[in-house]
Design a protein around this motif. Structure first.
Motif, PDB file in Angstrom:
ATOM      1  N   ALA A  82       0.950  -1.155   0.123  1.00 48.37           N
ATOM      2  CA  ALA A  82       0.018  -0.125  -0.388  1.00 48.37           C
ATOM      3  C   ALA A  82       0.936   1.322  -0.145  1.00 48.37           C
ATOM      4  CB  ALA A  82      -0.584  -0.144   1.202  1.00 48.37           C
ATOM      5  N   VAL A  83       2.149   1.566   0.678  1.00 48.63           N
ATOM      6  CA  VAL A  83       2.795   2.896   0.903  1.00 48.63           C
ATOM      7  C   VAL A  83       3.043   2.773  -0.190  1.00 48.63           C
ATOM      8  CG1 VAL A  83       5.063   3.645   2.369  1.00 48.63           C
ATOM      9  CG2 VAL A  83       2.505   2.645   3.589  1.00 48.63           C
ATOM     10  N   SER A  84       3.578   1.810  -0.544  1.00 52.41           N
ATOM     11  CA  SER A  84       4.961   1.917  -2.153  1.00 52.41           C
ATOM     12  C   SER A  84       4.104   2.660  -3.643  1.00 52.41           C
ATOM     13  CB  SER A  84       5.350   0.074  -2.435  1.00 52.41           C
ATOM     14  OG  SER A  84       4.342  -0.087  -2.932  1.00 52.41           O
ATOM     15  N   GLN A  85       2.392   2.139  -3.291  1.00 55.58           N
ATOM     16  CA  GLN A  85       2.095   3.564  -4.151  1.00 55.58           C
ATOM     17  C   GLN A  85       2.055   4.493  -4.484  1.00 55.58           C
ATOM     18  OE1 GLN A  85       0.109   1.093  -6.431  1.00 55.58           O
ATOM     19  NE2 GLN A  85       0.800  -0.722  -5.127  1.00 55.58           N
ATOM     20  N   VAL A  86       2.651   5.412  -3.261  1.00 52.37           N
ATOM     21  CA  VAL A  86       3.027   6.005  -3.009  1.00 52.37           C
ATOM     22  C   VAL A  86       4.307   7.060  -4.590  1.00 52.37           C
ATOM     23  CG1 VAL A  86       3.864   8.568  -1.779  1.00 52.37           C
ATOM     24  CG2 VAL A  86       1.764   6.984  -1.373  1.00 52.37           C
ATOM     25  N   ALA A  87       5.341   5.705  -4.012  1.00 54.79           N
ATOM     26  CA  ALA A  87       6.269   5.916  -5.254  1.00 54.79           C
ATOM     27  C   ALA A  87       6.214   6.549  -6.341  1.00 54.79           C
ATOM     28  CB  ALA A  87       6.771   5.150  -4.533  1.00 54.79           C
ATOM     29  N   PRO A  88       5.529   6.084  -6.973  1.00 53.10           N
ATOM     30  CA  PRO A  88       5.186   6.320  -8.489  1.00 53.10           C
ATOM     31  C   PRO A  88       5.202   8.360  -8.264  1.00 53.10           C
ATOM     32  CG  PRO A  88       4.112   4.242  -8.345  1.00 53.10           C
ATOM     33  CD  PRO A  88       4.621   4.742  -7.061  1.00 53.10           C
ATOM     34  N   ALA A  89       4.023   8.420  -8.038  1.00 51.98           N
ATOM     35  CA  ALA A  89       3.881   9.911  -8.170  1.00 51.98           C
ATOM     36  C   ALA A  89       5.017  10.735  -7.135  1.00 51.98           C
ATOM     37  CB  ALA A  89       2.951  10.036  -6.800  1.00 51.98           C
ATOM     38  N   LEU A  90       6.043  10.005  -6.293  1.00 48.73           N
ATOM     39  CA  LEU A  90       7.402  11.277  -5.968  1.00 48.73           C
ATOM     40  C   LEU A  90       8.449  10.760  -7.467  1.00 48.73           C
ATOM     41  CD1 LEU A  90       8.258  11.979  -3.266  1.00 48.73           C
ATOM     42  CD2 LEU A  90       9.853   9.902  -2.874  1.00 48.73           C
ATOM     43  N   LEU A  91       8.759   9.666  -7.369  1.00 50.65           N
ATOM     44  CA  LEU A  91       9.292   9.837  -8.282  1.00 50.65           C
ATOM     45  C   LEU A  91       9.528  10.452  -9.866  1.00 50.65           C
ATOM     46  CD1 LEU A  91      10.329   5.972  -6.956  1.00 50.65           C
ATOM     47  CD2 LEU A  91      11.887   7.941  -6.384  1.00 50.65           C
ATOM     48  N   PHE A  92       8.391   9.781 -10.498  1.00 52.89           N
ATOM     49  CA  PHE A  92       7.344  10.705 -11.603  1.00 52.89           C
ATOM     50  C   PHE A  92       7.822  12.142 -11.362  1.00 52.89           C
ATOM     51  CE2 PHE A  92       6.518   6.579 -13.110  1.00 52.89           C
ATOM     52  CZ  PHE A  92       7.396   6.202 -14.181  1.00 52.89           C
ATOM     53  N   GLY A  93       7.227  12.544 -10.385  1.00 52.20           N
ATOM     54  CA  GLY A  93       6.992  14.073 -10.052  1.00 52.20           C
ATOM     55  C   GLY A  93       8.305  15.243  -9.380  1.00 52.20           C
ATOM     56  N   LEU A  94       9.411  13.791  -9.513  1.00 53.96           N
ATOM     57  CA  LEU A  94      11.074  14.633  -8.892  1.00 53.96           C
ATOM     58  C   LEU A  94      11.399  14.686 -10.145  1.00 53.96           C
ATOM     59  CD1 LEU A  94      11.906  15.518  -6.224  1.00 53.96           C
ATOM     60  CD2 LEU A  94      13.032  12.729  -5.950  1.00 53.96           C
ATOM     61  N   TYR A  95      11.889  13.574 -11.908  1.00 52.28           N
ATOM     62  CA  TYR A  95      12.397  13.580 -12.812  1.00 52.28           C
ATOM     63  C   TYR A  95      11.536  13.557 -13.729  1.00 52.28           C
ATOM     64  CZ  TYR A  95      16.420  11.386  -9.709  1.00 52.28           C
ATOM     65  OH  TYR A  95      16.755  11.731  -8.454  1.00 52.28           O
ATOM     66  N   TRP A  96      10.011  14.174 -13.432  1.00 48.99           N
ATOM     67  CA  TRP A  96       9.287  13.960 -14.817  1.00 48.99           C
ATOM     68  C   TRP A  96       7.959  15.547 -14.590  1.00 48.99           C
ATOM     69  CZ3 TRP A  96       5.262  11.452 -16.562  1.00 48.99           C
ATOM     70  CH2 TRP A  96       4.582  11.855 -18.038  1.00 48.99           C
ATOM     71  N   ARG A  97       8.283  16.730 -15.546  1.00 52.03           N
ATOM     72  CA  ARG A  97       7.971  18.039 -15.617  1.00 52.03           C
ATOM     73  C   ARG A  97       6.050  17.845 -15.748  1.00 52.03           C
ATOM     74  NH1 ARG A  97      10.887  22.703 -18.333  1.00 52.03           N
ATOM     75  NH2 ARG A  97      12.430  21.663 -17.571  1.00 52.03           N
ATOM     76  N   ARG A  98       6.281  16.836 -16.587  1.00 50.50           N
ATOM     77  CA  ARG A  98       4.584  16.880 -17.074  1.00 50.50           C
ATOM     78  C   ARG A  98       3.906  15.981 -16.315  1.00 50.50           C
ATOM     79  NH1 ARG A  98       2.588  16.782 -22.426  1.00 50.50           N
ATOM     80  NH2 ARG A  98       0.406  16.484 -21.467  1.00 50.50           N
ATOM     81  N   ALA A  99       3.883  15.316 -15.049  1.00 49.75           N
ATOM     82  CA  ALA A  99       4.043  14.177 -14.052  1.00 49.75           C
ATOM     83  C   ALA A  99       2.620  15.511 -13.873  1.00 49.75           C
ATOM     84  CB  ALA A  99       4.536  13.710 -13.549  1.00 49.75           C
ATOM     85  N   ASN A 100       1.484  14.667 -13.775  1.00 47.56           N
ATOM     86  CA  ASN A 100       0.397  16.381 -13.448  1.00 47.56           C
ATOM     87  C   ASN A 100      -0.187  15.566 -12.469  1.00 47.56           C
ATOM     88  OD1 ASN A 100      -1.679  14.713 -14.395  1.00 47.56           O
ATOM     89  ND2 ASN A 100      -1.579  16.346 -15.930  1.00 47.56           N
ATOM     90  N   LEU A 101      -1.207  16.109 -11.931  1.00 46.84           N
ATOM     91  CA  LEU A 101      -2.199  15.388 -10.235  1.00 46.84           C
ATOM     92  C   LEU A 101      -3.009  14.968 -10.722  1.00 46.84           C
ATOM     93  CD1 LEU A 101      -2.904  16.396  -7.579  1.00 46.84           C
ATOM     94  CD2 LEU A 101      -4.795  17.806  -8.022  1.00 46.84           C
ATOM     95  N   ALA A 102      -3.972  14.952 -11.623  1.00 47.64           N
ATOM     96  CA  ALA A 102      -4.749  14.130 -12.365  1.00 47.64           C
ATOM     97  C   ALA A 102      -4.176  12.802 -12.829  1.00 47.64           C
ATOM     98  CB  ALA A 102      -5.172  14.279 -13.055  1.00 47.64           C
ATOM     99  N   GLY A 103      -3.370  13.010 -13.319  1.00 46.33           N
ATOM    100  CA  GLY A 103      -2.003  11.964 -13.276  1.00 46.33           C
ATOM    101  C   GLY A 103      -1.587  11.064 -11.785  1.00 46.33           C
ATOM    102  N   ALA A 104      -1.340  11.766 -10.758  1.00 45.47           N
ATOM    103  CA  ALA A 104      -0.676  10.853  -9.606  1.00 45.47           C
ATOM    104  C   ALA A 104      -2.033  10.627  -9.284  1.00 45.47           C
ATOM    105  CB  ALA A 104       0.101  12.050  -8.781  1.00 45.47           C
TER     106      ALA A 104
END
Lengths: 127, 68, 903
Positions: C420-442
């Motif tokens: 469950a906790v690890s589900q937050v990781a994509p939003a964090l990591l993509f958010g840190l390195y990929w500018r296009r990542a947005n709220l809807a996606g997260a």
């Protein structure tokens, strides 16, 4: 009105010619030099009553000449009119600060110039 | 932490990941049949220790006189 | 006193020791001598990753399945090696923006979204509670193991009651050392120091017990190996014993790596509590070493247990007890207690901060009727919420531990919460390195991930516990085989956790990518994305903006949340930064709003801070349009600087070029000024003569006719000079702008030269100049504009005339061919041009050129015009020494091509 001695320093022969004519007509004794070196030499001689000095002279500029003039005790009270073809306010300040009595921008009104020359010679300080 | 350290860290992490996962692990497990049963845990811990030593050496702050 | 009493008292004494240590560290920190400002302390505090699971569960797992326990530590090991990349960025961002938790971090990245912050908080609560339960259970179980079977039965529930007591004490500890101040980014030195101490204790305990078991009970590693082989247990050392496929091994490693990054307690100690970014340097190797050391004896102890015919989670205690080595049993007990308490304290503090900053406060602030931002008791409220949350979390953990069905293994529950906790990781990591990542996606990614987590892990667990129909697992819902929760779409043969990890994280990432790529982020999000992704590239820039709100309003607002002392300090700081005191009546500007928001974010989190500050400057903060502008400008600048940074040599080259261009521009600017001043001078000089003589003529009607004639001639001459100047200025501006009209034809250069000589004849004669010529060519055909070339020649000839000495002036004119060119050379015996000025004379009105000759009686533009004209016909002009002693002006022009070929 007694005759006064006026020294004209300008490198434009036609302007010198017109000034000489005007000052003679006004009853003054006129002497002129047309370059900086001659003007510097002239500082060794007896001071005139008034100098009409062009700012942009070849060899030495009018400001420098004015400074050297004012450094000599016997030239200290000579009235000086600076003539310039560059009408910048800062230059005007500079000229007045160096001890010029009047700062005139070319081209000038001949009547006005004569009036100011006479007034200066009669003791009026415009600044 | 300069760019050079970042590159070194990435390299260490990458190599360690390779050593910790398939196919390296499968090769080691296969070798263990011939070289002794303790090879797999030995491999894992040895890689681990090597990586620690490597990282400790690589992450040293450049001392005076050394090139930065 | 019996063993039970000793164990019980030891536990209490140990907790008392922790209190004292934490208190001491806090005191020292308050006095400015920080105990925790050391990389080793930072590294040890990361040891909070190793919980009671490490202490008991790992050994139990190893006894059954060999090295299967290891991936949970290998993942974090790899992440630790990446500290200088990943955590460096996490630290820089969170320090720059005063972020208070993982939920705050993710919410801030996606436009300070309250929705996402709340969502992440809920996930973290769901993921942490079972973990707390696991720790409490471990404490209870270890106490009961110390009692022995009979005593445990006699004192049924003693362990559990002790666990409750421990939970209450831990809650007290967490409240005392974790929620002292409202500023969640201020460091909890006491807590961190206690945790680091506990890491040391559990490592020492594990190593001591391990050494005792291996050397004391068996006689060393060699002997252990022999016995294992003799007992036929060597299977346990191989990969087959793990029951894993290689995919499972990878899945667990990945899961642990991601969890290590986003677990609330890990984020708390690694990011929020970090005092110096440089500590990462040491931690990047020392922490893997810690993990290695604490895992070193897991397998050996498990093997010794198996040799003794034992298994289960309490081997660390049971083996020393069975050997009647009470001291080592106590060590193990204290070690386990350390591991459990450290985790519980940090996790509850971290999650409680999230609950207050990203769940409760944003919700309360959105209720207009409460008018929270106008009430004075807010700091107390925030702390109250955090304290309540800690108590509730602890009670929830205790509740799960007591109420969980007995046949539900807690280790399994722990793994489920990991996923469950690890589900937050994509939003964090993509958010840190990929500018296009947005709220809807997260939100989509997290939502899809949690749905699949529920379906692949929670549903089967419920079914196994009998809460749902078991047939769901075997046949899928409605008998639809493809949808079996543990073999979704036919993905079979995997460990249930791996299966869940692959599906939930895979779908999470895909949803995040797809939705981010297909939807547009609002401007605030894009700005935040920029700041997070490009954190290396400087702080946020602020556009000048001035609203209507006054400093007084902001002051009042901040005071409510931060108290008057900190508020005053904040405004003093801001005032110092601006170099003047901020007065209550001053208008707030965008920079002040952002600073205030950041300061507030330290206390109540980024989302709440935005809501609070918005209440004062509502409708006045820069709108989306200006943010968008800022974004575009910033992103352009950032992309530019990124490119520059990638190639530092290119940067230097570009910088040098820019400097040169700048200097050129400044020079051009100065030249333009000089040009205008000079043109003005050049215009005024003839005008002065004209005016003077005209006035003389007017005022003296009695002049002699000869004198009158002479003066009129002067006026005419000066008017002509003025006309020439105007012509030259016009010519030059046309030439430079490329708007000159040319009449190009085939002409003879010799004819042009001769014509020019005739035209300048009067002038030359007038000055008494003796002219000689040398024309080596009978005809010199070329393509040109005859009038313009004539103008060039006339100009050069009249210059020579002007500078000729008053007596004995000489001029030599030469025309010959030079390869495919014609060369024209005009020499005089005037003053000449010094070598250093030979290029300058072709510049318009160059001072050098002016000082050189005694004020040339020309426009000062003539040579510049000449150069431009010749350039048009591929000619070149230059100045050199003259054989006559003065200056020689030379120019070349290409000969006409057809005729040259014929000739």
């Amino acid at each position: 009105m007694t005759a006064r001695r006026i020294l004209i320093v300008d490198d434009e022969p036609n302007i010198v010619l017109s000034l000489e004519f005007l000052m003679k007509k006004a009853g003054h004794v006129v002497e002129s030099v047309t370059d900086g070196a001659a003007a510097l030499d002239r500082l060794g001689g007896p001071p005139p009553d008034l100098v009409i000095l062009d700012v942009m002279l070849p060899g030495i500029d009018g400001f420098e000449l004015l400074r050297r003039m004012r450094a000599r005790p016997e030239w200290r009270d000579v009235r000086v009119i600076l003539l310039t073809a560059r009408g910048r306010a800062s230059e005007r300040e500079h000229g007045l600060a160096l001890g010029a009595d009047l700062y005139v921008t070319k081209p000038f009104s001949t009547r006005e110039l004569i009036r100011r020359v006479n007034a200066l010679l009669d003791g009026e300080r415009t600044r | 932490m300069d760019e050079r350290l970042r590159h070194r860290a990435a390299a260490v992490a990458f190599l360690v990941t390779l050593a910790f996962l398939y196919p390296t692990l499968a090769v080691v497990d296969e070798l263990a049949r011939h070289l002794g049963p303790a090879l797999l845990p030995l491999h894992l811990f040895a890689v681990w220790l090597l990586a620690v030593v490597a990282m400790a050496l690589l992450s040293r702050r450049p001392g005076r006189g050394e090139e930065p | 006193m019996n063993l039970t009493g000793i164990a019980f008292l030891t536990a209490l004494a140990y907790l008392a020791l922790l209190f004292l240590l934490a208190l001491y560290a806090d005191r020292r920190a308050a006095a400015g001598r920080r105990l925790v400002a050391h990389p080793v302390v930072y590294t040890l505090s990361l040891g909070v990753y190793c919980t009671a699971w490490t202490f008991y569960g790992s050994v139990g797992l190893a006894a059954e399945r060999g090295v299967a326990f290891l991936p949970i530590y290998l993942g974090p090991t790899v992440v630790a090696f990446l500290f200088p990349l990943l955590h460096l960025k996490l630290l820089r961002v969170s320090k720059a923006y005063g972020l208070t938790s993982i939920a705050d971090f993710v919410a801030a990245r996606y436009g300070k979204s309250g929705l996402l912050g709340g969502f992440v908080t809920l996930v973290m609560v769901a993921g942490t509670t079972p973990y707390v339960a696991l720790q409490l259970k471990a404490v209870a179980a270890s106490l009961e193991a110390m009692l022995g079977d009979e005593m445990a039965r006699a004192l049924h529930g003693f362990g559990a009651d002790t666990a409750l007591l421990v939970a209450i004490l831990l809650a007290l500890f967490a409240i005392l050392f974790g929620t002292r101040r409202i500023d969640a980014t201020e460091h909890h030195e006491g807590m961190v120091f206690a945790v680091a101490f506990e890491s040391l204790v559990k490592l020492a305990a594990f190593l001591a017990v391990g050494l005792f078991v291996v050397y004391g009970l068996v006689g060393g590693f060699g002997e252990l190996h022999r016995r294992v082989v003799a007992a036929g247990l060597e299977e346990l050392l191989g990969f087959a014993a793990t029951g894993f496929t290689y995919t499972d091994w990878f899945g667990y490693t990945l899961l642990a790596a991601l969890a290590f990054i986003v677990l609330p307690r890990m984020f708390q100690v690694a990011v929020i509590e970090n005092l110096e970014i440089d500590h990462l340097r040491t931690a990047s190797w020392l922490f893997p070493l810690y993990l290695l050391a604490i895992n070193l004896f897991v397998l050996p102890v498990a093997l010794v247990g198996r040799l003794a015919g034992r298994g289960g989670d309490m081997l660390m205690l049971e083996l020393p007890l069975a050997a009647d080595a009470r001291f080592f049993a106590f060590l193990a007990f204290i070690g386990g207690l350390s591991a459990a308490t450290a985790m519980v304290i940090v996790a509850t503090v971290a999650v409680a901060t999230m609950i207050s900053n990203d769940l409760v406060m944003p919700a309360l602030l959105r209720i207009p009727r409460l008018g929270l931002e106008r009430r004075p008791e807010v700091p107390g409220l925030v702390l109250g919420i955090r304290r309540t949350a800690i108590v509730l979390l602890m009670l929830a953990g205790y509740g799960v531990f007591r109420l969980a069905p007995p046949d539900l293994p807690l280790v399994r529950l722990g793994l489920v919460s990991f996923v469950a906790v690890s589900q937050v990781a994509p939003a964090l990591l993509f958010g840190l390195y990929w500018r296009r990542a947005n709220l809807a996606g997260a939100v989509a990614g997290l939502g899809v991930g949690m749905l699949l987590w529920t379906y692949t892990l929670v549903v089967p667990m419920a079914a196994e516990a009998g809460l749902l129909d078991r047939s769901l697992l075997e046949g899928g819902p409605f008998g639809w085989d493809l949808l079996r929760p543990q073999a979704l779409f036919g993905l079979e043969g995997l460990d249930p956790v791996t299966h869940a990890v692959l599906w939930s994280l895979g779908a999470n990432v895909v949803a995040l990518l797809v939705i981010s790529l297909t939807t547009e982020a609002d401007p605030l999000q894009r700005v935040q994305a920029l700041f997070f992704v490009d954190v290396h590239y400087g702080a946020r820039s602020v556009r000048p903006w001035r609203g209507e709100a006054r400093v007084a309003a902001l002051q009042e607002l901040l005071a409510r949340f931060l108290g008057p002392g900190r508020t005053a300090a904040f405004f003093r700081r801001e005032g110092r930064r601006r170099g003047r005191e901020l007065l209550p009546s001053d208008r707030v500007d965008a920079e002040l709003v952002q600073s205030a928001e950041r300061e507030l974010a330290r206390a109540v989190g980024a989302t709440s801070a935005r809501l609070v500050v918005g209440s004062v400057v509502r409708g006045e903060v820069p709108g989306p349009e200006s943010l968008l502008e800022l974004l575009d400008e910033t992103s352009q600048a950032i992309e530019y600087s990124q490119r520059l940074e990638q190639k530092s040599r290119e940067l230097e080259r570009l910088a040098a070029e820019l400097r040169a261009a700048n200097a050129r521009l400044r020079q051009l600017d100065a030249l333009k000024d000089e040009f205008i001043a000079t043109v003005s001078h050049e215009l005024r000089t003839p005008l002065t003569s004209i005016r003077s003589f005209v006035e003389i003529l007017r005022d003296h009607p009695d002049l002699a006719p000869a004198e009158r004639q002479r003066f009129l001639a002067i006026v005419a001459e000066e008017v002509e000079r003025l006309g020439r100047l105007v012509d030259d200025v016009l010519d030059l501006s046309r030439l430079e702008a490329g708007r000159m009209e040319w009449e190009v034809g085939l002409h003879d250069l010799r004819e042009i030269v001769e014509t020019a000589l005739v035209r300048a004849g009067g002038l030359l004669r007038g000055r008494g100049v003796e002219v000689t010529t040398d024309f080596a060519l009978a005809r010199a055909p070329l393509v040109c504009d005859r009038d313009r070339i004539l103008q060039v020649l006339f100009n050069l000839l009249s210059n020579a005339a002007k500078f000729a000495p008053p007596a004995g002036g000489r001029l030599h004119l030469e025309l010959r061919s030079l390869g495919a060119q014609y060369l024209v050379r005009i020499e005089d015996n005037g003053p000449g041009v010094p070598p250093e000025l030979r290029d300058a004379v072709f510049e318009k009105f160059r001072q050098g050129a002016r000082a050189l000759h005694d004020k040339p009686r020309g426009s000062g533009l003539g040579l510049a015009v000449c150069r431009e004209i010749l350039r048009r016909f591929d000619g070149r002009i230059w100045c050199e020494d003259s054989r006559l002693g003065g200056a020689a002006f030379c120019f070349t022009l290409p000969a006409a091509e057809t005729l040259r070929r014929a000739g």
